[in-house]
Scaffold this motif. Structure first.
Motif, PDB file in Angstrom:
ATOM      1  N   GLN A  45       0.813  -1.219   0.000  1.00 20.75           N
ATOM      2  CA  GLN A  45       0.000   0.000   0.000  1.00 20.75           C
ATOM      3  C   GLN A  45       0.844   1.266   0.000  1.00 20.75           C
ATOM      4  OE1 GLN A  45      -0.067  -2.045   2.971  1.00 20.75           O
ATOM      5  NE2 GLN A  45       1.500  -0.682   3.737  1.00 20.75           N
ATOM      6  N   ASP A  46       2.121   1.162   0.360  1.00 23.33           N
ATOM      7  CA  ASP A  46       2.982   2.343   0.416  1.00 23.33           C
ATOM      8  C   ASP A  46       3.061   3.051  -0.936  1.00 23.33           C
ATOM      9  OD1 ASP A  46       3.373   1.532   3.018  1.00 23.33           O
ATOM     10  OD2 ASP A  46       5.429   0.848   2.695  1.00 23.33           O
ATOM     11  N   GLN A  47       3.075   2.305  -2.021  1.00 17.66           N
ATOM     12  CA  GLN A  47       3.156   2.888  -3.357  1.00 17.66           C
ATOM     13  C   GLN A  47       1.816   3.467  -3.819  1.00 17.66           C
ATOM     14  OE1 GLN A  47       4.926   0.129  -6.097  1.00 17.66           O
ATOM     15  NE2 GLN A  47       6.639  -0.294  -4.724  1.00 17.66           N
ATOM     16  N   ARG A  48       0.777   3.202  -3.072  1.00 15.97           N
ATOM     17  CA  ARG A  48      -0.558   3.701  -3.438  1.00 15.97           C
ATOM     18  C   ARG A  48      -0.994   4.857  -2.553  1.00 15.97           C
ATOM     19  NH1 ARG A  48      -2.771  -2.389  -4.328  1.00 15.97           N
ATOM     20  NH2 ARG A  48      -1.712  -2.711  -6.306  1.00 15.97           N
TER      21      ARG A  48
ATOM     22  N   LEU B  78      -5.090  13.165  -7.195  1.00 17.58           N
ATOM     23  CA  LEU B  78      -5.318  12.913  -5.769  1.00 17.58           C
ATOM     24  C   LEU B  78      -4.017  12.539  -5.078  1.00 17.58           C
ATOM     25  CD1 LEU B  78      -7.373  12.752  -3.470  1.00 17.58           C
ATOM     26  CD2 LEU B  78      -7.796  10.372  -4.136  1.00 17.58           C
ATOM     27  N   GLN B  79      -3.212  11.693  -5.718  1.00 16.38           N
ATOM     28  CA  GLN B  79      -1.925  11.306  -5.130  1.00 16.38           C
ATOM     29  C   GLN B  79      -1.033  12.520  -4.898  1.00 16.38           C
ATOM     30  OE1 GLN B  79      -0.575   8.146  -7.842  1.00 16.38           O
ATOM     31  NE2 GLN B  79      -0.608   6.810  -6.060  1.00 16.38           N
ATOM     32  N   ALA B  80      -1.003  13.445  -5.840  1.00 15.16           N
ATOM     33  CA  ALA B  80      -0.171  14.653  -5.701  1.00 15.16           C
ATOM     34  C   ALA B  80      -0.618  15.470  -4.497  1.00 15.16           C
ATOM     35  CB  ALA B  80      -0.230  15.485  -6.974  1.00 15.16           C
ATOM     36  N   TRP B  81      -1.938  15.592  -4.283  1.00 12.66           N
ATOM     37  CA  TRP B  81      -2.456  16.344  -3.141  1.00 12.66           C
ATOM     38  C   TRP B  81      -2.104  15.637  -1.830  1.00 12.66           C
ATOM     39  CZ3 TRP B  81      -6.552  15.282   0.411  1.00 12.66           C
ATOM     40  CH2 TRP B  81      -6.916  16.370   1.202  1.00 12.66           C
ATOM     41  N   ILE B  82      -2.236  14.326  -1.803  1.00 17.13           N
ATOM     42  CA  ILE B  82      -1.894  13.542  -0.617  1.00 17.13           C
ATOM     43  C   ILE B  82      -0.414  13.705  -0.288  1.00 17.13           C
ATOM     44  CG2 ILE B  82      -1.604  11.151   0.196  1.00 17.13           C
ATOM     45  CD1 ILE B  82      -4.286  10.545  -1.316  1.00 17.13           C
ATOM     46  N   MET B  83       0.432  13.616  -1.297  1.00 15.62           N
ATOM     47  CA  MET B  83       1.877  13.748  -1.082  1.00 15.62           C
ATOM     48  C   MET B  83       2.258  15.181  -0.690  1.00 15.62           C
ATOM     49  SD  MET B  83       3.057  11.170  -4.142  1.00 15.62           S
ATOM     50  CE  MET B  83       4.669  11.864  -4.292  1.00 15.62           C
ATOM     51  N   LYS B  84       1.610  16.172  -1.282  1.00 13.78           N
ATOM     52  CA  LYS B  84       1.873  17.586  -0.954  1.00 13.78           C
ATOM     53  C   LYS B  84       1.689  17.844   0.538  1.00 13.78           C
ATOM     54  CE  LYS B  84      -0.320  22.094  -1.608  1.00 13.78           C
ATOM     55  NZ  LYS B  84      -1.433  22.775  -2.285  1.00 13.78           N
ATOM     56  N   HIS B  85       0.668  17.231   1.123  1.00 11.35           N
ATOM     57  CA  HIS B  85       0.358  17.453   2.541  1.00 11.35           C
ATOM     58  C   HIS B  85       0.908  16.351   3.452  1.00 11.35           C
ATOM     59  CE1 HIS B  85      -2.117  20.966   1.845  1.00 11.35           C
ATOM     60  NE2 HIS B  85      -2.674  20.317   0.831  1.00 11.35           N
TER      61      HIS B  85
END
Length: 129
Positions: A12-15, A94-101
């Motif tokens: 799940q780390d890559q997701r 969505l991934q970019a937003w999750i990673m940004k925060h």
């Protein structure tokens, strides 16, 4: 507030999510209704999945910050969409937003037959402080 991610596996780390989040010493919990691509005037978007996902994220972030919380403390994110293929083509947004925060949230993603009016995606979050 203290959080701990529980991940019995590594895939799940890559997701960009975790299997479970434990939260201790919470000062507050914000339960967000599903946020979609509805304008400030209450008009539902009829745009493509990329645009609607971007607008839903913007609306969710606005709700979280106006409530005095921080996006990084999102511990649960449920995603409802009407088209699996289109959603996963747009998933990088969505991934970019999750990673940004630096969000480490438990997540459920579900395809549904329809959402309100012309909407294609809805984001439901739980945030703590």
């Amino acid at each position: 507030m203290e959080t701990r991610s529980i991940n019995p596996w590594k895939w799940q780390d890559q997701r960009n999510y975790v299997q479970a989040v434990e939260v201790k010493q919470v000062a507050g919990t914000l339960y967000c209704s599903g946020q979609t691509a509805i304008s400030a005037d209450g008009i539902s978007s009829d745009a493509d999945m990329d645009t609607q996902l971007t607008e839903a994220i913007e609306n969710l972030e606005k709700l979280i910050t106006e409530a005095g919380y921080e996006c990084k403390n999102t511990v649960r994110l449920n995603v409802y969409h009407t088209d699996t293929a289109a959603f996963f083509e747009s998933f990088h947004i969505l991934q970019a937003w999750i990673m940004k925060h630096n969000i480490k949230q438990a997540t459920t993603v579900l395809e549904v037959n329809t959402l309100f009016e012309t909407l294609k995606v809805e984001l439901e979050a739980t945030v703590v402080k």
